[in-house]
Write a protein that holds these residues in place. Structure first.
Motif, PDB file in Angstrom:
ATOM      1  N   CYS A 216       0.821  -1.211   0.000  1.00 51.94           N
ATOM      2  CA  CYS A 216       0.000   0.000   0.000  1.00 51.94           C
ATOM      3  C   CYS A 216       0.857   1.264   0.000  1.00 51.94           C
ATOM      4  CB  CYS A 216      -0.946  -0.006   1.205  1.00 51.94           C
ATOM      5  SG  CYS A 216      -2.255  -1.240   1.092  1.00 51.94           S
ATOM      6  N   ALA A 217       1.956   1.253   0.749  1.00 52.50           N
ATOM      7  CA  ALA A 217       2.850   2.406   0.764  1.00 52.50           C
ATOM      8  C   ALA A 217       3.459   2.637  -0.612  1.00 52.50           C
ATOM      9  CB  ALA A 217       3.952   2.199   1.801  1.00 52.50           C
ATOM     10  N   ALA A 218       3.850   1.557  -1.289  1.00 51.10           N
ATOM     11  CA  ALA A 218       4.407   1.673  -2.639  1.00 51.10           C
ATOM     12  C   ALA A 218       3.388   2.254  -3.610  1.00 51.10           C
ATOM     13  CB  ALA A 218       4.884   0.309  -3.127  1.00 51.10           C
ATOM     14  N   ALA A 219       2.141   1.815  -3.489  1.00 51.94           N
ATOM     15  CA  ALA A 219       1.088   2.341  -4.362  1.00 51.94           C
ATOM     16  C   ALA A 219       0.835   3.826  -4.099  1.00 51.94           C
ATOM     17  CB  ALA A 219      -0.198   1.541  -4.160  1.00 51.94           C
ATOM     18  N   LEU A 220       0.869   4.231  -2.829  1.00 53.83           N
ATOM     19  CA  LEU A 220       0.667   5.642  -2.492  1.00 53.83           C
ATOM     20  C   LEU A 220       1.774   6.516  -3.084  1.00 53.83           C
ATOM     21  CD1 LEU A 220      -0.456   5.328   1.239  1.00 53.83           C
ATOM     22  CD2 LEU A 220      -1.851   6.115  -0.685  1.00 53.83           C
ATOM     23  N   VAL A 221       3.015   6.058  -2.974  1.00 53.43           N
ATOM     24  CA  VAL A 221       4.130   6.822  -3.539  1.00 53.43           C
ATOM     25  C   VAL A 221       4.016   6.871  -5.059  1.00 53.43           C
ATOM     26  CG1 VAL A 221       6.639   6.909  -3.846  1.00 53.43           C
ATOM     27  CG2 VAL A 221       5.678   6.321  -1.614  1.00 53.43           C
ATOM     28  N   GLY A 222       3.724   5.725  -5.676  1.00 55.49           N
ATOM     29  CA  GLY A 222       3.576   5.689  -7.128  1.00 55.49           C
ATOM     30  C   GLY A 222       2.487   6.619  -7.613  1.00 55.49           C
ATOM     31  N   GLY A 223       1.365   6.646  -6.910  1.00 58.25           N
ATOM     32  CA  GLY A 223       0.277   7.541  -7.285  1.00 58.25           C
ATOM     33  C   GLY A 223       0.651   8.998  -7.105  1.00 58.25           C
ATOM     34  N   ALA A 224       1.353   9.314  -6.020  1.00 61.26           N
ATOM     35  CA  ALA A 224       1.763  10.700  -5.772  1.00 61.26           C
ATOM     36  C   ALA A 224       2.720  11.194  -6.858  1.00 61.26           C
ATOM     37  CB  ALA A 224       2.416  10.807  -4.397  1.00 61.26           C
ATOM     38  N   VAL A 225       3.652  10.332  -7.283  1.00 60.07           N
ATOM     39  CA  VAL A 225       4.613  10.720  -8.318  1.00 60.07           C
ATOM     40  C   VAL A 225       3.924  10.852  -9.677  1.00 60.07           C
ATOM     41  CG1 VAL A 225       6.648   9.981  -9.611  1.00 60.07           C
ATOM     42  CG2 VAL A 225       6.597   9.742  -7.129  1.00 60.07           C
ATOM     43  N   ARG A 237      11.198  18.645  -0.516  1.00 58.97           N
ATOM     44  CA  ARG A 237      12.176  19.615  -0.013  1.00 58.97           C
ATOM     45  C   ARG A 237      11.837  20.098   1.395  1.00 58.97           C
ATOM     46  NH1 ARG A 237      11.283  21.716  -5.411  1.00 58.97           N
ATOM     47  NH2 ARG A 237      12.945  21.042  -6.798  1.00 58.97           N
ATOM     48  N   ARG A 238      10.766  19.579   1.937  1.00 57.82           N
ATOM     49  CA  ARG A 238      10.344  19.935   3.297  1.00 57.82           C
ATOM     50  C   ARG A 238      10.216  18.651   4.114  1.00 57.82           C
ATOM     51  NH1 ARG A 238       8.312  23.238  -0.444  1.00 57.82           N
ATOM     52  NH2 ARG A 238       8.217  25.492  -0.004  1.00 57.82           N
ATOM     53  N   PRO A 239      11.305  18.200   4.701  1.00 57.02           N
ATOM     54  CA  PRO A 239      11.333  16.897   5.376  1.00 57.02           C
ATOM     55  C   PRO A 239      10.255  16.719   6.440  1.00 57.02           C
ATOM     56  CG  PRO A 239      13.547  17.762   5.132  1.00 57.02           C
ATOM     57  CD  PRO A 239      12.622  18.854   4.710  1.00 57.02           C
ATOM     58  N   PHE A 240      10.014  17.752   7.235  1.00 58.33           N
ATOM     59  CA  PHE A 240       9.026  17.626   8.307  1.00 58.33           C
ATOM     60  C   PHE A 240       7.643  17.352   7.733  1.00 58.33           C
ATOM     61  CE2 PHE A 240       5.849  19.423  11.214  1.00 58.33           C
ATOM     62  CZ  PHE A 240       6.134  18.712  12.363  1.00 58.33           C
ATOM     63  N   LEU A 241       7.284  18.091   6.692  1.00 54.16           N
ATOM     64  CA  LEU A 241       5.979  17.904   6.061  1.00 54.16           C
ATOM     65  C   LEU A 241       5.877  16.513   5.440  1.00 54.16           C
ATOM     66  CD1 LEU A 241       3.254  19.030   5.186  1.00 54.16           C
ATOM     67  CD2 LEU A 241       4.379  20.027   3.171  1.00 54.16           C
ATOM     68  N   MET A 242       6.958  16.027   4.838  1.00 53.59           N
ATOM     69  CA  MET A 242       6.957  14.713   4.231  1.00 53.59           C
ATOM     70  C   MET A 242       6.719  13.631   5.284  1.00 53.59           C
ATOM     71  SD  MET A 242       9.649  13.081   1.500  1.00 53.59           S
ATOM     72  CE  MET A 242      11.004  12.779   2.636  1.00 53.59           C
ATOM     73  N   VAL A 243       7.343  13.775   6.432  1.00 58.37           N
ATOM     74  CA  VAL A 243       7.159  12.806   7.516  1.00 58.37           C
ATOM     75  C   VAL A 243       5.711  12.815   8.002  1.00 58.37           C
ATOM     76  CG1 VAL A 243       7.762  12.254   9.897  1.00 58.37           C
ATOM     77  CG2 VAL A 243       9.557  12.841   8.264  1.00 58.37           C
ATOM     78  N   MET A 244       5.146  14.007   8.169  1.00 64.13           N
ATOM     79  CA  MET A 244       3.772  14.108   8.659  1.00 64.13           C
ATOM     80  C   MET A 244       2.777  13.478   7.686  1.00 64.13           C
ATOM     81  SD  MET A 244       3.794  15.493  11.653  1.00 64.13           S
ATOM     82  CE  MET A 244       5.239  14.434  11.855  1.00 64.13           C
ATOM     83  N   LEU A 245       2.938  13.762   6.397  1.00 62.77           N
ATOM     84  CA  LEU A 245       2.043  13.201   5.394  1.00 62.77           C
ATOM     85  C   LEU A 245       2.220  11.680   5.297  1.00 62.77           C
ATOM     86  CD1 LEU A 245       2.233  15.881   2.560  1.00 62.77           C
ATOM     87  CD2 LEU A 245       0.340  15.440   4.126  1.00 62.77           C
ATOM     88  N   GLY A 246       3.464  11.220   5.427  1.00 60.41           N
ATOM     89  CA  GLY A 246       3.716   9.783   5.409  1.00 60.41           C
ATOM     90  C   GLY A 246       3.036   9.082   6.559  1.00 60.41           C
ATOM     91  N   CYS A 247       3.108   9.672   7.744  1.00 62.20           N
ATOM     92  CA  CYS A 247       2.449   9.086   8.919  1.00 62.20           C
ATOM     93  C   CYS A 247       0.939   9.074   8.746  1.00 62.20           C
ATOM     94  CB  CYS A 247       2.833   9.877  10.171  1.00 62.20           C
ATOM     95  SG  CYS A 247       4.563   9.700  10.666  1.00 62.20           S
ATOM     96  N   LEU A 248       0.395  10.147   8.148  1.00 57.98           N
ATOM     97  CA  LEU A 248      -1.041  10.215   7.911  1.00 57.98           C
ATOM     98  C   LEU A 248      -1.483   9.125   6.935  1.00 57.98           C
ATOM     99  CD1 LEU A 248      -3.763  11.651   8.264  1.00 57.98           C
ATOM    100  CD2 LEU A 248      -3.096  13.197   6.397  1.00 57.98           C
ATOM    101  N   ALA A 249      -0.682   8.926   5.873  1.00 55.86           N
ATOM    102  CA  ALA A 249      -1.022   7.902   4.878  1.00 55.86           C
ATOM    103  C   ALA A 249      -0.991   6.511   5.505  1.00 55.86           C
ATOM    104  CB  ALA A 249      -0.048   7.981   3.699  1.00 55.86           C
ATOM    105  N   LEU A 250       0.051   6.234   6.307  1.00 55.07           N
ATOM    106  CA  LEU A 250       0.143   4.921   6.952  1.00 55.07           C
ATOM    107  C   LEU A 250      -0.989   4.706   7.953  1.00 55.07           C
ATOM    108  CD1 LEU A 250       4.004   4.639   7.546  1.00 55.07           C
ATOM    109  CD2 LEU A 250       2.622   3.384   5.895  1.00 55.07           C
ATOM    110  N   ALA A 251      -1.358   5.790   8.663  1.00 61.78           N
ATOM    111  CA  ALA A 251      -2.466   5.678   9.612  1.00 61.78           C
ATOM    112  C   ALA A 251      -3.763   5.337   8.888  1.00 61.78           C
ATOM    113  CB  ALA A 251      -2.620   6.986  10.383  1.00 61.78           C
TER     114      ALA A 251
END
Length: 409
Positions: A216-225, A237-251
């Protein structure tokens, strides 16, 4: 320039065989099971380092230095704890695969960045073969012993949670990815939906929650790209935002799993397993990764490590316990490399992003929550990322879009 180098059939074949060999194991007396690719890497590593050290970039050399430090830490930890020479040698050989595989990978990637993609194809095929032939030590133990004491009876007792993820991975990387390698403009929408579906299929039939999350994580990244490239680049380019969005997607993804598990739609066995590990507060994460034991070991050894193999479901916690602070720092460096790539290079991977992100997310999970990850899936990506960091045009027009040549770092 690197982005003009597509390599040839010889390089593609060598990379493919490296991926296959990384998943197929031979039993070596006194050392246990060693992957075929690892054995080749041990043979070529020292000559490669001697010949190419001066040509390597900053991050490639840094990766090797961390690998050398980790190996030295294993030697010191085992000597400090007075383990016998046989065990000392086994530990050094296992951990020494880090700099050996980094060196062997460098040679292939130096020839062509596309070697990395053909290596991924080979790893998919090799994992498929490895279910039945040339198994690694963990699969062999499951296959011949299982939970039924059937050792020596030749009974195949592999569980569905070991079989289904490998089959799905073999289809995705070994069968579908070559289509995209031959025809990059092949529509990506289908593979994104299929990857999501595969995650749920593995979860329902195999019961593997980790494989479900990785797909599911791979599909989310593929779709985002594929459908939000410009936004992804800004987020990268904004590491903090990337981490937050990643956690939201996994949740969100695991929220869907929770609903299915609690409702009983995945069966009573999975429902009881979920309730035991999460609902009853039994400390599933701590118990699985062995955090408490690792911290105790490193404290008792004054940071050097206890120098012995543990049973925790975590590579990084085993390294902390066995090789001390240095072993832990090696994997922190690994995560930093992956994090950089996901933010700065993945946006340019185009139709390959789903496949690459699957491999990287799987590696990250295996470092954190599994002791059974094949060594090549850690160190080949490390070499690839290091070469991307050392040459900002590395892979442009091959693995990455040509737009990488005008990217703002």
């Amino acid at each position: 320039m690197a982005f003009r180098n597509r390599g040839g059939p010889t390089v593609a074949l060598a990379a493919f065989l490296a991926g296959v060999g990384g998943e197929l194991y031979l039993r070596i007396p006194g050392l246990g099971f060693i992957a075929m690719f690892d054995m080749v890497a041990y043979a070529v590593a020292i000559p490669v380092i001697g010949m190419y050290w001066g040509e390597m970039g900053k991050y490639m050399r840094m990766s090797l230095k961390w690998a050398f430090a980790w190996t030295f830490a294993a030697m010191v930890a085992n000597a400090f704890n007075f383990y016998d020479a046989k065990f000392w040698l086994k530990c050094v050989v296992v951990i020494g695969s880090s700099w050996a595989l980094l060196s062997a990978s460098y040679v292939l990637l130096k020839k062509s960045p596309m070697a990395f993609m053909w290596y991924i194809v080979g790893a998919g095929i090799g994992g498929w073969i490895g279910l039945y032939h040339f198994r690694n030590g963990a699969l062999e133990a499951f296959a011949t012993q299982g939970d039924f004491g059937a050792e020596g009876l030749g009974v195949d007792l592999l569980l569905e949670k070991q079989i289904y993820p490998q089959l799905a991975r073999g289809i995705m990387l070994g069968c579908v990815l070559p289509i995209f390698l031959w025809w990059r403009k092949f529509p990506v929408f289908g593979i994104i939906i299929a990857t999501f579906a595969t995650g749920f299929w593995v979860l329902v039939h195999g019961g593997s929650r980790s494989s479900f999350g990785v797909f599911c994580a791979a599909a989310l990244v593929g779709g985002a790209v594929a459908y939000g490239k410009k936004i992804y680049r800004k987020i990268g380019r904004r590491p903090f935002l990337m981490v937050m969005l990643g956690c939201l997607a996994l949740a969100t993804v695991f929220g869907g799993y929770k609903i299915m598990a609690v409702s009983g739609s995945m069966g009573e066995a999975e429902k009881r397993k979920y309730e035991k590990q999460f609902s009853e507060g039994s400390g599933a994460i701590e118990g699985r990764t062995g955090v408490d034991n690792a911290l105790y070991c490193v404290k008792e050894s004054f940071g050097i490590g206890r120098g012995k193999m543990l049973r925790a479901h975590s590579v990084i916690m085993n390294s902390l316990a066995c090789e001390g602070i240095v072993g832990f720092c090696f994997w922190v460096f690994f995560y930093m490399q992956i994090f950089w790539f996901m933010g700065r290079r993945m946006p340019y991977a185009g139709s390959y992003s789903t496949f690459i992100s699957y491999l990287f997310v799987l590696a990250c999970w295996n470092v954190f929550g599994s002791p059974f990850g094949a060594r090549h899936q850690f160190f080949v990506p490390m070499a690839f990322i290091a070469m991307c960091r050392d040459d900002k045009f590395f892979g442009a027009g091959t693995v990455f879009d040509y737009s990488l040549t005008s990217a703002r770092e």
